[in-house]
Design a protein around this motif. Sequence first.
Motif, short mmCIF file in Angstrom:
data_model
loop_
_atom_site.label_atom_id
_atom_site.label_comp_id
_atom_site.label_asym_id
_atom_site.label_seq_id
_atom_site.Cartn_x
_atom_site.Cartn_y
_atom_site.Cartn_z
N THR A 1 0.80 -1.22 0.00
CA THR A 1 0.00 0.00 0.00
C THR A 1 0.83 1.27 0.00
OG1 THR A 1 -0.11 -0.08 2.42
CG2 THR A 1 -1.90 -1.12 1.21
N ALA A 2 2.15 1.13 -0.11
CA ALA A 2 3.01 2.31 0.03
C ALA A 2 2.69 3.40 -0.98
CB ALA A 2 4.48 1.88 -0.08
N SER A 3 2.33 3.03 -2.19
CA SER A 3 2.09 4.04 -3.22
C SER A 3 0.85 4.88 -2.94
CB SER A 3 1.97 3.38 -4.59
OG SER A 3 0.87 2.51 -4.63
N SER A 4 -0.02 4.45 -2.02
CA SER A 4 -1.24 5.20 -1.71
C SER A 4 -1.02 6.22 -0.59
CB SER A 4 -2.36 4.25 -1.31
OG SER A 4 -2.10 3.67 -0.04
N ARG B 1 0.37 13.56 -6.03
CA ARG B 1 1.45 14.50 -6.31
C ARG B 1 1.15 15.94 -5.95
NH1 ARG B 1 1.82 10.44 -10.03
NH2 ARG B 1 3.83 9.35 -10.11
N MET B 2 0.25 16.16 -5.01
CA MET B 2 0.14 17.50 -4.42
C MET B 2 1.32 17.67 -3.48
SD MET B 2 -3.91 17.60 -3.51
CE MET B 2 -3.81 19.22 -2.78
N THR B 3 1.89 18.87 -3.45
CA THR B 3 3.11 19.08 -2.68
C THR B 3 3.00 20.29 -1.75
OG1 THR B 3 4.10 20.42 -4.44
CG2 THR B 3 4.58 18.05 -4.46
N TRP B 4 3.75 20.20 -0.65
CA TRP B 4 3.90 21.31 0.29
C TRP B 4 5.36 21.38 0.72
CZ3 TRP B 4 -0.04 17.87 0.23
CH2 TRP B 4 -1.35 18.37 0.17
N THR C 1 12.87 20.20 -4.28
CA THR C 1 11.71 19.69 -4.99
C THR C 1 11.46 18.25 -4.57
OG1 THR C 1 12.17 21.10 -6.90
CG2 THR C 1 10.66 19.25 -7.22
N ILE C 2 10.25 17.96 -4.13
CA ILE C 2 9.87 16.59 -3.80
C ILE C 2 9.11 16.00 -4.97
CG2 ILE C 2 7.70 17.28 -2.67
CD1 ILE C 2 8.19 15.01 -0.64
N SER C 3 9.37 14.73 -5.25
CA SER C 3 8.68 14.04 -6.34
C SER C 3 8.55 12.58 -5.98
CB SER C 3 9.42 14.23 -7.66
OG SER C 3 10.73 13.66 -7.58
N ARG C 4 7.77 11.85 -6.75
CA ARG C 4 7.62 10.43 -6.50
C ARG C 4 7.39 9.68 -7.79
NH1 ARG C 4 2.95 9.77 -2.36
NH2 ARG C 4 3.40 7.54 -2.63
N GLY D 1 0.33 7.03 7.05
CA GLY D 1 -0.32 5.74 6.86
C GLY D 1 -1.78 5.79 6.45
N ARG D 2 -2.28 6.93 6.05
CA ARG D 2 -3.70 7.05 5.64
C ARG D 2 -3.76 6.97 4.11
NH1 ARG D 2 -4.56 12.59 8.92
NH2 ARG D 2 -2.44 12.86 8.13
#
Length: 126
Positions: A28-31, A55-58, A68-71, A99-100
């Motif tokens: 479930t990590a990708s969620s 991919r919303m970022t803060w 820059t954070i990305s995934r 974990g949500r």
Amino acid sequence: QVQLVESGGGLVQAGGSLRLSCAASGRTASSYAMGWFRQAPGKEREFVARITWGRMTWYADFVKGRFTISRDNAKNTVYLQMNSLKPEDTAVYYCAADGRSYYTGSSSRNDDYTYWGQGTQVTVSS
């Protein structure tokens, strides 16, 4: 259960760049929204950046315009590209997973993150 492994830390001169990676295991990590935090010697651990599954970022104010954070959800990996590094960026950088599943809100609180990596040292020399 999710395990997180950071890599990419090291020693760099001021003005230089590093890219940190965080590999997540678990179905479930990708969620999960993912965050980067850092802790300098003698200081509290502080929020750096966050990215949701969509991919919303803060960002913390002190890294805006530099980090820059990305995934890559296919690889279950989150990245932190750090440019224009300053000596005050020196810290242990931690990857964390909220974990949500599919939660789209923001959070800079340590307590909202369920899983943590072991950290990777970033040292910026002047």
